[in-house]
Design a protein around this motif. Structure first.
Motif, mmCIF file in Angstrom:
data_model
loop_
_atom_site.group_PDB
_atom_site.id
_atom_site.type_symbol
_atom_site.label_atom_id
_atom_site.label_comp_id
_atom_site.label_asym_id
_atom_site.label_seq_id
_atom_site.Cartn_x
_atom_site.Cartn_y
_atom_site.Cartn_z
ATOM 1 N N MET A 1 0.844 -1.177 0.000
ATOM 2 C CA MET A 1 0.000 0.000 0.000
ATOM 3 C C MET A 1 0.890 1.241 0.000
ATOM 4 O O MET A 1 1.804 1.335 0.789
ATOM 5 C CB MET A 1 -0.863 -0.050 1.260
ATOM 6 N N LYS A 2 0.599 2.161 -0.885
ATOM 7 C CA LYS A 2 1.367 3.396 -0.939
ATOM 8 C C LYS A 2 1.041 4.250 0.279
ATOM 9 O O LYS A 2 -0.072 4.243 0.773
ATOM 10 C CB LYS A 2 1.002 4.198 -2.190
ATOM 11 N N ALA A 3 2.020 5.004 0.710
ATOM 12 C CA ALA A 3 1.772 5.967 1.772
ATOM 13 C C ALA A 3 0.990 7.136 1.191
ATOM 14 O O ALA A 3 1.039 7.396 -0.009
ATOM 15 C CB ALA A 3 3.102 6.460 2.339
ATOM 16 N N ARG A 4 0.278 7.827 2.042
ATOM 17 C CA ARG A 4 -0.448 9.011 1.594
ATOM 18 C C ARG A 4 0.560 10.025 1.057
ATOM 19 O O ARG A 4 1.579 10.279 1.682
ATOM 20 C CB ARG A 4 -1.249 9.597 2.751
ATOM 21 N N LEU A 5 0.294 10.559 -0.110
ATOM 22 C CA LEU A 5 1.204 11.503 -0.750
ATOM 23 C C LEU A 5 1.181 12.840 -0.026
ATOM 24 O O LEU A 5 0.134 13.286 0.453
ATOM 25 C CB LEU A 5 0.815 11.698 -2.218
ATOM 26 N N GLU A 6 2.321 13.473 0.032
ATOM 27 C CA GLU A 6 2.440 14.772 0.699
ATOM 28 C C GLU A 6 2.067 15.922 -0.224
ATOM 29 O O GLU A 6 1.675 16.983 0.229
ATOM 30 C CB GLU A 6 3.865 14.973 1.216
ATOM 31 N N GLU A 7 2.232 15.713 -1.527
ATOM 32 C CA GLU A 7 1.883 16.776 -2.473
ATOM 33 C C GLU A 7 1.128 16.181 -3.651
ATOM 34 O O GLU A 7 1.203 14.990 -3.924
ATOM 35 C CB GLU A 7 3.128 17.535 -2.936
ATOM 36 N N ARG A 8 0.390 17.055 -4.330
ATOM 37 C CA ARG A 8 -0.456 16.623 -5.448
ATOM 38 C C ARG A 8 0.379 15.937 -6.526
ATOM 39 O O ARG A 8 1.381 16.484 -6.986
ATOM 40 C CB ARG A 8 -1.157 17.835 -6.038
ATOM 41 N N PRO A 9 -0.047 14.734 -6.936
ATOM 42 C CA PRO A 9 0.688 14.064 -8.011
ATOM 43 C C PRO A 9 0.455 14.782 -9.337
ATOM 44 O O PRO A 9 -0.633 15.301 -9.590
ATOM 45 C CB PRO A 9 0.087 12.660 -8.036
ATOM 46 N N ASP A 10 1.484 14.825 -10.158
ATOM 47 C CA ASP A 10 1.342 15.387 -11.492
ATOM 48 C C ASP A 10 0.423 14.465 -12.290
ATOM 49 O O ASP A 10 0.700 13.261 -12.400
ATOM 50 C CB ASP A 10 2.717 15.474 -12.166
ATOM 51 N N PRO A 11 -0.699 14.964 -12.809
ATOM 52 C CA PRO A 11 -1.656 14.093 -13.503
ATOM 53 C C PRO A 11 -1.045 13.287 -14.647
ATOM 54 O O PRO A 11 -1.317 12.094 -14.789
ATOM 55 C CB PRO A 11 -2.722 15.063 -14.020
ATOM 56 N N ALA A 12 -0.203 13.912 -15.478
ATOM 57 C CA ALA A 12 0.385 13.191 -16.614
ATOM 58 C C ALA A 12 1.334 12.091 -16.134
ATOM 59 O O ALA A 12 1.321 10.964 -16.644
ATOM 60 C CB ALA A 12 1.114 14.163 -17.541
ATOM 61 N N THR A 13 2.132 12.387 -15.130
ATOM 62 C CA THR A 13 3.060 11.392 -14.598
ATOM 63 C C THR A 13 2.288 10.248 -13.941
ATOM 64 O O THR A 13 2.617 9.069 -14.125
ATOM 65 C CB THR A 13 4.026 12.043 -13.585
ATOM 66 N N PHE A 14 1.258 10.590 -13.180
ATOM 67 C CA PHE A 14 0.442 9.562 -12.534
ATOM 68 C C PHE A 14 -0.206 8.663 -13.589
ATOM 69 O O PHE A 14 -0.153 7.441 -13.499
ATOM 70 C CB PHE A 14 -0.637 10.200 -11.654
ATOM 71 N N GLY A 15 -0.797 9.267 -14.605
ATOM 72 C CA GLY A 15 -1.462 8.498 -15.658
ATOM 73 C C GLY A 15 -0.511 7.579 -16.403
ATOM 74 O O GLY A 15 -0.823 6.416 -16.654
ATOM 75 N N ARG A 16 0.653 8.090 -16.736
ATOM 76 C CA ARG A 16 1.643 7.266 -17.439
ATOM 77 C C ARG A 16 2.178 6.143 -16.558
ATOM 78 O O ARG A 16 2.650 5.128 -17.054
ATOM 79 C CB ARG A 16 2.803 8.125 -17.931
ATOM 80 N N GLY A 17 2.105 6.312 -15.235
ATOM 81 C CA GLY A 17 2.630 5.320 -14.306
ATOM 82 C C GLY A 17 1.676 4.183 -13.997
ATOM 83 O O GLY A 17 2.053 3.219 -13.327
ATOM 84 N N LEU A 18 0.456 4.272 -14.491
ATOM 85 C CA LEU A 18 -0.494 3.191 -14.250
ATOM 86 C C LEU A 18 -0.115 1.993 -15.106
ATOM 87 O O LEU A 18 0.126 2.125 -16.298
ATOM 88 C CB LEU A 18 -1.925 3.645 -14.572
ATOM 89 N N GLY A 19 -0.068 0.840 -14.491
ATOM 90 C CA GLY A 19 0.315 -0.370 -15.215
ATOM 91 C C GLY A 19 -0.813 -0.900 -16.066
ATOM 92 O O GLY A 19 -1.932 -0.390 -16.041
ATOM 93 N N PRO A 20 -0.531 -1.945 -16.807
ATOM 94 C CA PRO A 20 -1.589 -2.575 -17.599
ATOM 95 C C PRO A 20 -2.598 -3.253 -16.666
ATOM 96 O O PRO A 20 -2.271 -3.601 -15.537
ATOM 97 C CB PRO A 20 -0.841 -3.602 -18.446
ATOM 98 N N GLY A 21 -3.794 -3.409 -17.123
ATOM 99 C CA GLY A 21 -4.832 -4.061 -16.326
ATOM 100 C C GLY A 21 -6.083 -3.212 -16.280
ATOM 101 O O GLY A 21 -6.212 -2.207 -16.983
ATOM 102 N N LEU A 22 -6.999 -3.602 -15.457
ATOM 103 C CA LEU A 22 -8.284 -2.926 -15.326
ATOM 104 C C LEU A 22 -8.162 -1.720 -14.421
ATOM 105 O O LEU A 22 -7.603 -1.804 -13.327
ATOM 106 C CB LEU A 22 -9.320 -3.906 -14.741
#
Length: 161
Positions: A1-22
Motif C-alpha cells: 500500500m502506498k503511503a499518503r502523498l504529501e503533495e499533489r501528483p502530477d496528472p500526466a506522470t500519474f497516468g503514465r505510471g499506471l500499469g496494464p490491467g483494469l
C-alpha cells in the motif's frame, strides 16, 4: 500500500505510471460519503484527496473517485446525472477484504448490506454491500475448505471473531 502523498501528483506522470490491467474510476455524488464508506467499511486508504478527486487503495488495488461536478462537461457526467443507483450490474470485487468485517461496518459507514457474508461454492466467502451512490462492492476472501482453514490460514469462525 502506498503511503499518503504529501503533495499533489502530477496528472500526466500519474497516468503514465499506471500499469496494464483494469482501471476503476467512480463518479460520486458526494465525495466525503464515498470516502467514508470506502475507508470505514472496506478499509481502503486515501493516497491523495482534493475537493473533486481522490486516489484510493485497498487490498493491492488502486482506483480513483471523481465528483460529479468534475465531469459536468463530459458525456459520462450527463449520462449519470439524476441516477439514484450507479453501476447497475457491475460488482466491484475487492479480493483480500474480509467480508465479515466489511459487512459489520457498512451501515456505520453510510452503506447497506445487500447480501450478508456467505461461503460460496466457488471457493470464496463474500458479501454484497451497497455504497451511498448505489455501487455494489463485493469484499471477498478464500472460504475455508470443509473442516479446514482458508488460504489466509484462518478458520471461518476465527475470521468472524
Amino acid at each position: 500500500m502506498k503511503a499518503r502523498l504529501e503533495e499533489r501528483p502530477d496528472p500526466a506522470t500519474f497516468g503514465r505510471g499506471l500499469g496494464p490491467g483494469l482501471g476503476i474510476n467512480l463518479l460520486v455524488s458526494d465525495m466525503a460519503a464515498a470516502i467514508a464508506f470506502q475507508t470505514g467499511a472496506l478499509g481502503a486508504e486515501i493516497v491523495w484527496q482534493e475537493a473533486d478527486f481522490a486516489i484510493m487503495q485497498g487490498c493491492g488495488a488502486t482506483w480513483m473517485l471523481h465528483a460529479d461536478r468534475a465531469y459536468r462537461d463530459h458525456p459520462l457526467g450527463r449520462a449519470v446525472a439524476g441516477l439514484v443507483a450507479r453501476g447497475g450490474g457491475v460488482e466491484l470485487r475487492l479480493y483480500g477484504c474480509d467480508p465479515d468485517r466489511a459487512a459489520a461496518r457498512a451501515e456505520a459507514a453510510g452503506g447497506s448490506v445487500l447480501c450478508p457474508p456467505l461461503d460460496k461454492p466457488h471457493g470464496l466467502r463474500e458479501a454484497f454491500l451497497i455504497d451511498p451512490d448505489g455501487y455494489v462492492w463485493v469484499p471477498g476472501i478464500p472460504s475455508a475448505e470443509p473442516g479446514g482453514t482458508s488460504l489466509s490460514g484462518m478458520s471461518a469462525q476465527e475470521r468472524r471473531a
